[in-house]
Motif scaffolding. Structure first.
Motif, short mmCIF file in Angstrom:
data_model
loop_
_atom_site.label_atom_id
_atom_site.label_comp_id
_atom_site.label_asym_id
_atom_site.label_seq_id
_atom_site.Cartn_x
_atom_site.Cartn_y
_atom_site.Cartn_z
N LYS A 174 0.83 -1.21 0.00
CA LYS A 174 0.00 0.00 0.00
C LYS A 174 0.86 1.26 0.00
O LYS A 174 0.65 2.17 -0.80
CB LYS A 174 -0.94 -0.01 1.23
CG LYS A 174 -1.81 -1.25 1.33
CD LYS A 174 -2.74 -1.20 2.52
CE LYS A 174 -2.04 -1.22 3.88
NZ LYS A 174 -1.28 -2.45 4.17
N THR A 175 1.82 1.28 0.92
CA THR A 175 2.70 2.45 0.99
C THR A 175 3.48 2.61 -0.30
O THR A 175 3.61 3.72 -0.83
CB THR A 175 3.67 2.31 2.19
OG1 THR A 175 2.89 2.24 3.39
CG2 THR A 175 4.63 3.48 2.27
N THR A 176 3.96 1.50 -0.83
CA THR A 176 4.70 1.55 -2.09
C THR A 176 3.84 2.16 -3.20
O THR A 176 4.33 3.00 -3.96
CB THR A 176 5.14 0.13 -2.50
OG1 THR A 176 5.91 -0.42 -1.43
CG2 THR A 176 5.98 0.15 -3.75
N PHE A 229 2.38 11.03 5.00
CA PHE A 229 3.23 9.85 4.94
C PHE A 229 2.87 8.87 6.06
O PHE A 229 2.22 9.23 7.02
CB PHE A 229 4.70 10.26 5.08
CG PHE A 229 5.20 11.11 3.95
CD1 PHE A 229 5.75 10.54 2.81
CD2 PHE A 229 5.10 12.50 4.00
CE1 PHE A 229 6.20 11.32 1.77
CE2 PHE A 229 5.55 13.30 2.96
CZ PHE A 229 6.10 12.71 1.84
N GLN A 230 3.35 7.66 5.91
CA GLN A 230 3.12 6.67 6.97
C GLN A 230 3.75 7.15 8.28
O GLN A 230 3.22 6.91 9.35
CB GLN A 230 3.71 5.33 6.55
CG GLN A 230 3.40 4.21 7.54
CD GLN A 230 3.65 2.84 6.95
OE1 GLN A 230 3.41 2.60 5.77
NE2 GLN A 230 4.13 1.94 7.77
N GLU A 231 4.90 7.87 8.16
CA GLU A 231 5.50 8.50 9.34
C GLU A 231 5.04 9.96 9.38
O GLU A 231 4.65 10.50 8.35
CB GLU A 231 7.03 8.45 9.26
CG GLU A 231 7.62 7.15 8.77
CD GLU A 231 7.57 7.03 7.25
OE1 GLU A 231 7.71 8.05 6.57
OE2 GLU A 231 7.37 5.90 6.75
N LEU A 242 -3.33 9.57 1.79
CA LEU A 242 -3.29 9.41 3.24
C LEU A 242 -2.83 7.99 3.58
O LEU A 242 -3.48 7.03 3.20
CB LEU A 242 -4.68 9.65 3.84
CG LEU A 242 -5.32 11.02 3.60
CD1 LEU A 242 -6.75 11.04 4.15
CD2 LEU A 242 -4.50 12.13 4.22
N ASP A 243 -1.71 7.88 4.26
CA ASP A 243 -1.19 6.56 4.62
C ASP A 243 -1.45 6.31 6.10
O ASP A 243 -0.73 6.80 6.95
CB ASP A 243 0.31 6.48 4.31
CG ASP A 243 0.79 5.03 4.15
OD1 ASP A 243 0.10 4.12 4.68
OD2 ASP A 243 1.85 4.83 3.53
N GLU A 244 -2.47 5.57 6.38
CA GLU A 244 -2.91 5.28 7.75
C GLU A 244 -3.02 6.57 8.58
O GLU A 244 -2.32 6.76 9.57
CB GLU A 244 -1.94 4.30 8.42
CG GLU A 244 -1.80 3.00 7.61
CD GLU A 244 -0.91 1.97 8.31
OE1 GLU A 244 -0.93 1.94 9.55
OE2 GLU A 244 -0.23 1.22 7.60
N PRO A 245 -3.96 7.45 8.16
CA PRO A 245 -4.04 8.77 8.80
C PRO A 245 -4.42 8.73 10.28
O PRO A 245 -4.03 9.61 11.03
CB PRO A 245 -5.12 9.49 7.98
CG PRO A 245 -5.89 8.42 7.31
CD PRO A 245 -4.93 7.30 7.07
MG LIG Z 1 2.51 0.94 4.83
#
Ligand SMILES: [Mg+2]
Ligand SMILES: Nc1ncnc2c1ncn2[C@@H]1O[C@H](COP(=O)(O)OP(=O)(O)O)[C@@H](O)[C@H]1O
Lengths: 257, 202
Positions: free
Chosen positions: B40-42, B70-72, B145-148
């Motif tokens: 997913k992040t990729t 970002f995820q972070e 949105l990566d795991e917001p």
């Molecule tokens: Mg991820």
């Protein structure tokens, strides 16, 4: 004053007194003013020196050489570190040169410089050669430590380069710059004086040091050493103050809660 | 419509996506569901132009103004909460607009009293909300949105869903939302399941 500050001052005073006592003791044990002059005679000599106009000319001339040497190193070191960071070929091209500068003995550099430059310029050149690798290496390390994830952030959000430098990269580089300048100033004073001893330019603290030694004015040699230490420390403190203030504005906004 | 066509991506000998086909509708929230490590992040990084891919085509992203959570968190600890959000806005908006946006976004993320806080003085969940606020306030045409809502408690999550939905009702944009939470995906809009079978060791 807060009690902690008073205790701190007291401790500093005690440490200072202990070293002064050791000096006095050394003078007493050796028992020869020509080998180790007493603190008092050194102080008197320094006070006499402070009353001559030449002293200030000599200090100004030496300070000027250190200042120019460190400043040129800072600018050239900063720019070349940036180039090495961006262009791999430049990085590899500079590597042997920086290693050469770091390992060649100061005396060898001074002797070469004596052949190439006028006596007043020798110390500046030597200062540059000694300080430049320190600035270059520190800035390059700082650049390589820049947070890559923030570089991506800047790219996606299309942050303007000026803003990137001011608010994102500069705060990350300040600690490296501070460490580099601290080293640079200490080394700068030392090598400029050393080069002055050999190059004997007209106005120079190093020249006076040599002169005092030739006439066995040991208390004057000591007085010059003390003047050099104080000046070098003052320069370092000034730069630290400047950079600390800059750093504090970035430093997690400590006062703002 | 954003169309991901026959997208293949691998790292060394790990195939992350193989001939992936996804269509994402404009001006709505689409959630990507899938187990950890399914890419997913990729995929978001590829859409943001941060990651090269091996083959395939991506249509409808080029030239779009992209905002990315970002995820972070990727916040800058030497700036305050407010300055972190202002940082990405300053290059795109006038001073008054930036202030206006910051006011309304701090209300949305429910951190009005924390504008001048240093990042290191905020909790993990607060940091996440600042990072979310930064991505929302930017008003991109495409929002990734990566795991917001990672690390937020349920009550807060639900009130944030409301806020985020209301925000997009006013300013529609195409949102791709990565999550593990099926309920969140259902609540926010449509969702697509990224199949972990696409992840193959070569
Ligand atoms: Mg991820
Ligand atoms: N930079 C990278 N180099 C090598 N492998 C990576 C890299 N980034 C991600 N991967 C691998 O690709 C797979 C998918 O990762 P990711 O996209 O982060 O998954 P998700 O976000 O769905 O949890 C994982 O197996 C991960 O280890």
């Amino acid at each position: 004053m807060k009690p902690s500050i008073i205790i701190n001052k007291l401790r500093q005073f005690i440490i200072f007194s202990i070293w002064l006592f050791i000096w006095q003791l050394g003078h007493f044990l050796v028992g020869n003013e020509l080998l180790i002059p007493s603190p008092l005679s050194t102080l008197i000599r320094l006070a006499e020196m402070l009353q001559t106009i030449d002293f200030y000319r000599q200090v100004a001339a030496t300070f000027y050489r250190v200042f120019v040497g460190v400043m040129v190193s800072l600018v050239v070191g900063g720019i070349s570190a940036l180039l090495s960071y961006k262009i791999r070929f430049i990085d590899e091209l500079f590597k042997p040169m920086v290693t050469f500068m770091k390992t060649t003995p100061v005396m060898a550099i001074i002797i070469l410089a004596l052949l190439w430059f006028k006596s007043g310029q020798v110390p500046i050149f030597v200062c540059f050669l000694m300080v430049y690798p320190i600035i270059y290496t520190n800035v390059l390390t700082g650049l390589r430590q820049l947070d890559q994830s923030l570089i991506e952030l800047n790219k996606v959000f299309e942050v303007k380069p000026v803003l990137q430098i001011k608010e994102c990269y500069w705060p990350q580089l300040i600690p490296y710059l501070k460490a580099a300048l601290q080293l640079a100033i200490g080394i700068g004073w030392k090598v400029v004086i050393a080069a002055e001893v050999l190059a004997v330019p007209y106005y120079a603290m190093g020249y006076e040091l040599l002169d005092a030694k030739i006439y066995l004015e040991t208390s004057e040699v000591f007085a010059w050493v003390i003047a050099i230490i104080i000046l070098s420390q003052c320069c370092e403190a000034m730069v630290n103050r400047m950079l600390n203030r800059k750093e504090a504005t970035y430093d997690y906004h400590k006062g703002s809660i | 419509m954003i169309i991901i066509k026959d997208l293949s991506k691998s790292y060394d000998n790990l195939i992350v996506h193989q001939r992936l086909n996804v269509k994402i509708k404009e001006n709505q929230i689409t959630s990507l569901l899938g187990p950890s490590g399914c890419g997913k992040t990729t995929l978001l990084r590829i859409l943001a132009g941060l990651e090269p891919f091996d083959s395939g085509e991506i249509i409808g992203v080029q030239g779009k103004k992209i905002a990315y959570l970002f995820q972070e968190d990727r916040l800058m600890p030497w700036l305050t909460a407010e300055e972190n959000i202002a940082y990405v806005l300053k290059s795109k908006y006038m001073k008054e607009q930036v202030e206006e946006k910051i006011d309304s976004i701090f209300e949305l993320i429910q951190l009005q009293g924390y504008k001048n806080y240093g990042i290191d003085k905020l909790s993990g969940g607060m940091k996440r909300r600042i990072a979310l606020g930064r991505a929302l306030a930017y008003d991109g045409e495409l929002l990734l949105l990566d795991e917001p809502f990672k690390g937020l408690d349920d009550a807060l999550k639900e009130s944030l869903y409301e806020g985020v939905k209301a925000y997009f009702a006013q300013k529609p944009c195409t949102v791709i939302n990565v999550t593990h939470d099926k309920k969140e995906a259902e609540y926010l809009g449509e969702y697509i399941y990224l199949d972990s079978k696409s992840l193959i060791k070569a």
